[in-house]
Design an enzyme around this catalytic site. Structure first.
Site, PDB file in Angstrom:
ATOM      1  N   HIS A 141       0.872  -1.178   0.000  1.00 53.88           N
ATOM      2  CA  HIS A 141       0.000   0.000   0.000  1.00 53.88           C
ATOM      3  C   HIS A 141       0.908   1.227   0.000  1.00 53.88           C
ATOM      4  CE1 HIS A 141      -2.852   2.837   1.971  1.00 53.88           C
ATOM      5  NE2 HIS A 141      -3.826   2.014   1.589  1.00 53.88           N
TER       6      HIS A 141
ATOM      7  N   ASP B  92       3.300  -4.804   7.791  1.00 49.10           N
ATOM      8  CA  ASP B  92       2.060  -4.045   7.635  1.00 49.10           C
ATOM      9  C   ASP B  92       0.911  -5.047   7.769  1.00 49.10           C
ATOM     10  OD1 ASP B  92      -0.257  -2.893   6.742  1.00 49.10           O
ATOM     11  OD2 ASP B  92       0.608  -1.984   4.948  1.00 49.10           O
TER      12      ASP B  92
ATOM     13  N   GLN C  70      -4.415  -5.510   6.779  1.00 53.65           N
ATOM     14  CA  GLN C  70      -5.398  -6.509   6.335  1.00 53.65           C
ATOM     15  C   GLN C  70      -5.191  -7.835   7.078  1.00 53.65           C
ATOM     16  OE1 GLN C  70      -7.855  -5.620   4.371  1.00 53.65           O
ATOM     17  NE2 GLN C  70      -7.002  -3.649   3.781  1.00 53.65           N
TER      18      GLN C  70
ATOM     19  N   LYS D 103     -10.424  -0.903  10.468  1.00 50.48           N
ATOM     20  CA  LYS D 103     -10.585  -2.069   9.577  1.00 50.48           C
ATOM     21  C   LYS D 103     -10.949  -3.315  10.381  1.00 50.48           C
ATOM     22  CE  LYS D 103      -7.128  -0.430   6.281  1.00 50.48           C
ATOM     23  NZ  LYS D 103      -7.924   0.081   5.172  1.00 50.48           N
TER      24      LYS D 103
ATOM     25  N   CYS E  31      -4.943   2.861  -3.504  1.00 44.30           N
ATOM     26  CA  CYS E  31      -3.716   3.306  -2.818  1.00 44.30           C
ATOM     27  C   CYS E  31      -2.564   2.326  -3.043  1.00 44.30           C
ATOM     28  CB  CYS E  31      -3.947   3.501  -1.322  1.00 44.30           C
ATOM     29  SG  CYS E  31      -5.144   4.752  -0.950  1.00 44.30           S
TER      30      CYS E  31
HETATM   31  N1  PLP Z   1      -1.747  -1.062   4.534  1.00 42.11           N
HETATM   32  C1  PLP Z   1      -2.700  -1.799   3.964  1.00 42.11           C
HETATM   33  C2  PLP Z   1      -2.375  -3.180   3.490  1.00 42.11           C
HETATM   34  C3  PLP Z   1      -3.995  -1.293   3.822  1.00 42.11           C
HETATM   35  O1  PLP Z   1      -4.946  -2.038   3.270  1.00 42.11           O
HETATM   36  C4  PLP Z   1      -4.256   0.019   4.284  1.00 42.11           C
HETATM   37  C5  PLP Z   1      -5.599   0.617   4.091  1.00 42.11           C
HETATM   38  O2  PLP Z   1      -6.322   0.232   3.209  1.00 42.11           O
HETATM   39  C6  PLP Z   1      -3.234   0.741   4.897  1.00 42.11           C
HETATM   40  C7  PLP Z   1      -1.998   0.163   5.008  1.00 42.11           C
HETATM   41  C8  PLP Z   1      -3.471   2.124   5.453  1.00 42.11           C
HETATM   42  O3  PLP Z   1      -4.362   2.055   6.526  1.00 42.11           O
HETATM   43  P1  PLP Z   1      -4.919   3.394   7.207  1.00 42.11           P
HETATM   44  O4  PLP Z   1      -5.465   4.231   6.081  1.00 42.11           O
HETATM   45  O5  PLP Z   1      -5.976   2.916   8.131  1.00 42.11           O
HETATM   46  O6  PLP Z   1      -3.782   4.055   7.892  1.00 42.11           O
END
Ligand code: PLP
Length: 435
Positions: free
Chosen positions: A148, A225, A228, A251, A393
């Site tokens: 992401h 990270d 998910q 999430k 993203c």
């Molecule tokens: N990393 C992953 C794999 C994601 O799916 C997301 C959000 O969709 C993020 C990071 C960023 O999360 P946040 O916008 O809640 O900070």
């Protein structure tokens, strides 16, 4: 959680002999979960909402909504600071949530668990503070190609400040990491590996164990990270042996604007603080400041203590739907949906499913030849279905698969097979209209 227990106790009142009624068992468990989510009762464009954008944000269960309401309307005073009972109560809820998170990811101590505003904030914290302390000119941070933007840009920014570089572990055509290239990625200039547990586009459970073992063999720490990952699988940070683990509250059925950074104490103690301000200090003079012990060292300013407190009911909810008979029914339902969706999407003429490999969560990103992803999503919206479209993203993932946008349907345990079937029927109609 009393509400949930009552529903769970009623699980499968339609039958005594489970062997012959898996359909009703699944239906009943999922229906009972759905009852905890008032948002699922709404209509959109005159149709019952079918919410399939869970990877972006999940809906909230009643215990989370209830706690947020109770705190906003009464149990509201700044945390950690005051000598009166209301502040003690708020602090107890905030720190109680930290303990719940600690247990949920099996962190050794509360000091390992930092509240942030989300995965993005957690990764930015590590990128800034880790690179400040340990990264020099010519050094390298390795990231995985399914990242992401929030696991790309913070590293680019931090490396840019230090004259360091970002190196990418590539993907195979089916979306899996190309592990054959990992050895070549790792050399003496690599300072950290930042890896995605499950990509928000491809939905594949990545081989973290192998990656972490390889990195650690070279004494290189690993950030995971888990935005998910934590939603779809049990996480034990000690067993995983990651050095940092990041995820978001919204999430995983909690409040928006909340997140977690888990870190091994060694790193959290050695890195400089991220932001300065109240609550993160020991003593302050105009000449010199000392810092508060962990975890407050990284929690400057008034936190979103109401949002953060909602981690407790949110994670209790997740614990409940992963346990016992309910857990089995949820797993069966998700498997059924995943098998159905993979089969049904393949059968649609010109449909390309990205991340079509084993070890997949119920998350499906696809394109249909001759139709724009955005047009498909808009037509589905007219039929009451909320799906995501665009780059999600993750522009480099789009580029890797030769496209600029995709449609994504991401399921939660409250989604049903019937909703998946409705999605496919509506998708076929949309494709017919667009071609
Ligand atoms: N990393 C992953 C794999 C994601 O799916 C997301 C959000 O969709 C993020 C990071 C960023 O999360 P946040 O916008 O809640 O900070």
């Amino acid at each position: 959680m009393k509400l949930f227990t009552t529903f769970a106790a009623n699980l499968c009142f339609l039958c005594v002999n489970r062997k012959h009624c898996s359909y009703f068992c699944i239906m009943n468990a999922i229906e009972n979960i759905r009852k905890l989510f008032p948002a699922l009762e709404q209509e959109m464009n005159g149709k019952k909402l079918v919410y399939l954008d869970n990877a972006a944000t999940s809906q909230k269960p009643l215990p989370v909504i209830g706690l947020i309401e109770r705190m906003n309307s009464g149990i509201n005073a700044n945390v950690h600071r005051a000598m009166y009972r209301l502040s003690d109560e708020t602090t107890a809820l905030y720190e109680g949530a930290r303990e719940e998170v600690r247990k949920f990811i099996n962190a050794p101590e509360r000091e390992n668990v930092i509240f942030t505003s989300g995965t993005t904030a957690s990764i930015n914290l590590v990128a800034t503070c880790f690179c400040e302390r340990y990264v020099n000119e010519g050094d390298v941070i390795v990231i995985t190609a399914d990242s992401h933007h929030s696991n790309i840009v913070p590293w680019q920014l931090a490396c840019g400040r230090k004259g360091a570089h970002v190196r990418i572990l590539p993907l195979k055509d089916n979306g899996e990491w190309d592990m054959d290239q990992l050895q070549d990625m790792i050399d003496r200039r690599v300072r950290l590996v930042a890896a995605t547990q499950i990509s928000n586009v491809l939905g594949l459970i990545n081989p973290l164990d192998e990656l972490i073992l390889t990195a650690h063999r070279h004494d290189i720490p690993v950030l995971v990270d888990g935005a998910q990952g934590v939603v779809h699988m049990p996480v034990d940070v000690q067993e995983m042996d990651c050095d940092f683990y990041a995820f978001s509250g919204h999430k995983i059925y909690g409040a928006t604007g909340t997140g977690i950074l888990y870190g091994k104490k060694k790193w959290l103690e050695e890195m400089p603080p991220y932001m300065g301000g109240g609550d993160m200090v020991g003593t302050v003079t105009f000449e010199r400041t000392t810092y508060a012990p962990l975890p407050l060292k990284y929690e400057a300013g008034t936190p979103d203590f109401i949002g953060a407190s909602s981690f407790k009911p949110a994670l209790e909810f997740v614990g409940n739907i992963r346990e016992g008979e309910t857990g089995k029914e949820v797993a069966r339902s998700e498997k059924e949906i995943t098998e159905y969706m993979r089969r049904a999407l393949r059968e649609i003429d010109g449909c390309i499913l990205y991340g079509d490999a084993e070890n997949k969560i119920p998350l499906f990103s696809f394109n249909v030849e001759g139709c724009h992803a955005g047009d498909i999503a808009q037509l589905l919206d007219k039929m009451g279905i909320a799906v995501r479209s665009g780059m999600m993203c993750a522009e480099p993932v789009m580029t890797r698969f030769g496209t600029t946008s995709m449609v994504r349907a991401s399921f939660a345990p409250y989604n049903t097979l019937q909703e998946a079937q409705y999605l496919i029927d509506c998708l076929k109609k949309a494709v017919k209209m667009l071609r």
